[in-house]
Design a protein around this motif. Sequence first.
Motif, short mmCIF file in Angstrom:
data_model
loop_
_atom_site.label_atom_id
_atom_site.label_comp_id
_atom_site.label_asym_id
_atom_site.label_seq_id
_atom_site.Cartn_x
_atom_site.Cartn_y
_atom_site.Cartn_z
N ALA A 1 0.82 -1.22 0.00
CA ALA A 1 0.00 0.00 0.00
C ALA A 1 0.85 1.26 0.00
O ALA A 1 0.48 2.27 -0.58
N LEU A 2 1.99 1.22 0.66
CA LEU A 2 2.73 2.46 0.91
C LEU A 2 4.15 2.45 0.35
O LEU A 2 4.88 3.43 0.52
N PHE A 3 4.54 1.36 -0.31
CA PHE A 3 5.88 1.26 -0.93
C PHE A 3 6.99 1.61 0.06
O PHE A 3 7.90 2.38 -0.26
N LEU A 4 6.91 1.06 1.25
CA LEU A 4 7.86 1.45 2.29
C LEU A 4 9.17 0.66 2.23
O LEU A 4 10.15 1.05 2.85
N GLY A 5 9.18 -0.44 1.53
CA GLY A 5 10.41 -1.24 1.45
C GLY A 5 10.82 -1.81 2.80
O GLY A 5 12.01 -1.94 3.09
N LEU A 6 9.83 -2.12 3.63
CA LEU A 6 10.16 -2.73 4.93
C LEU A 6 10.71 -4.12 4.66
O LEU A 6 10.14 -4.88 3.89
N PHE A 7 11.81 -4.45 5.32
CA PHE A 7 12.42 -5.75 4.99
C PHE A 7 12.61 -6.64 6.21
O PHE A 7 12.98 -7.79 6.09
N GLU A 8 12.32 -6.11 7.38
CA GLU A 8 12.61 -6.90 8.58
C GLU A 8 11.70 -6.46 9.70
O GLU A 8 11.27 -5.31 9.76
N TYR A 9 11.42 -7.37 10.61
CA TYR A 9 10.62 -7.04 11.80
C TYR A 9 11.34 -7.60 13.02
O TYR A 9 11.76 -8.75 13.03
N GLU A 10 11.51 -6.77 14.02
CA GLU A 10 12.11 -7.22 15.28
C GLU A 10 11.12 -6.87 16.38
O GLU A 10 10.43 -5.84 16.31
N ALA B 1 6.42 -5.09 21.94
CA ALA B 1 6.78 -3.92 21.14
C ALA B 1 7.60 -4.42 19.96
O ALA B 1 8.50 -5.25 20.15
N GLY B 2 7.28 -3.92 18.77
CA GLY B 2 7.99 -4.40 17.58
C GLY B 2 8.19 -3.28 16.57
O GLY B 2 7.51 -2.25 16.62
N TRP B 3 9.14 -3.50 15.66
CA TRP B 3 9.49 -2.47 14.68
C TRP B 3 9.76 -3.08 13.32
O TRP B 3 10.55 -4.03 13.19
#
Length: 221
Positions: free
Chosen positions: A105-114, A204-206
């Motif tokens: 939806a937002l083309f954020l290029g998120l590649f990882e979640y911690e 809590a995650g990012w």
Amino acid sequence: MTPSAMLSPALQPATQVALVDALVEQGWYVGRGIIDLGLCEALNSEVLHRAAYNGLDDAGIGRGQQHLLRKDIRGDAIHWLDRESAAQRRYLNAMRELQQALNQALFLGLFEYEAHFAHYPPGAFYQRHLDSFRGRANRVISTVGYLTPNWPSDGGGEMVIYHPDDPSQEVARVLPEAGTFACFLSETIPHEVLPTRCSRTSIAGWFRRNASLGGVLDPAR
Ligand code: OGA
Ligand code: MN
């Protein structure tokens, strides 16, 4: 049918659309009754068990070598999710789906979640802060999933969200009740955890973007 196919969805199905809209419009999202309560219960037991048996670490501030213990700034104890339990894997799989939806939806290029479990004992708080600093494009979107059932209205421990352009203006106050899910832009939304009167549990995650700067790899934690 596989065991996971028999489970109800970890997050309410309509969440992704509402969440993306809220992030675009105001930079933050809060929903109640979003995380499956059976999943919250399993995750809550896991973190409370760790709290009871010395399985948590005092949380600090800063990353890598700048990591500092400051109980006057934050008083929670944490454990990074490691996919050890089925409940953790179910939560992390739901976050992976959310990551895909955010990227589409937002083309954020998120590649990882911690993400880490957090336990705030009575009296603990986390002073107002940002989760990421502009320019260090590591944490892009923050998430908080709340795990404590039957949170009393006078239990304290609310997360307060402030206006991105005016950090003195409070825009939301979130009771840390099991099932509630919050999400916000890590670089721009100031927030804090008010002193809690009850034992308070959350994850809590990012979502992160690759943040290798000038050949110096940004430490994961
Ligand atoms: C954090 C944080 C908020 C909360 O861990 O960075 O802001 O409500 N947590 O637990
Ligand atoms: Mn934070």
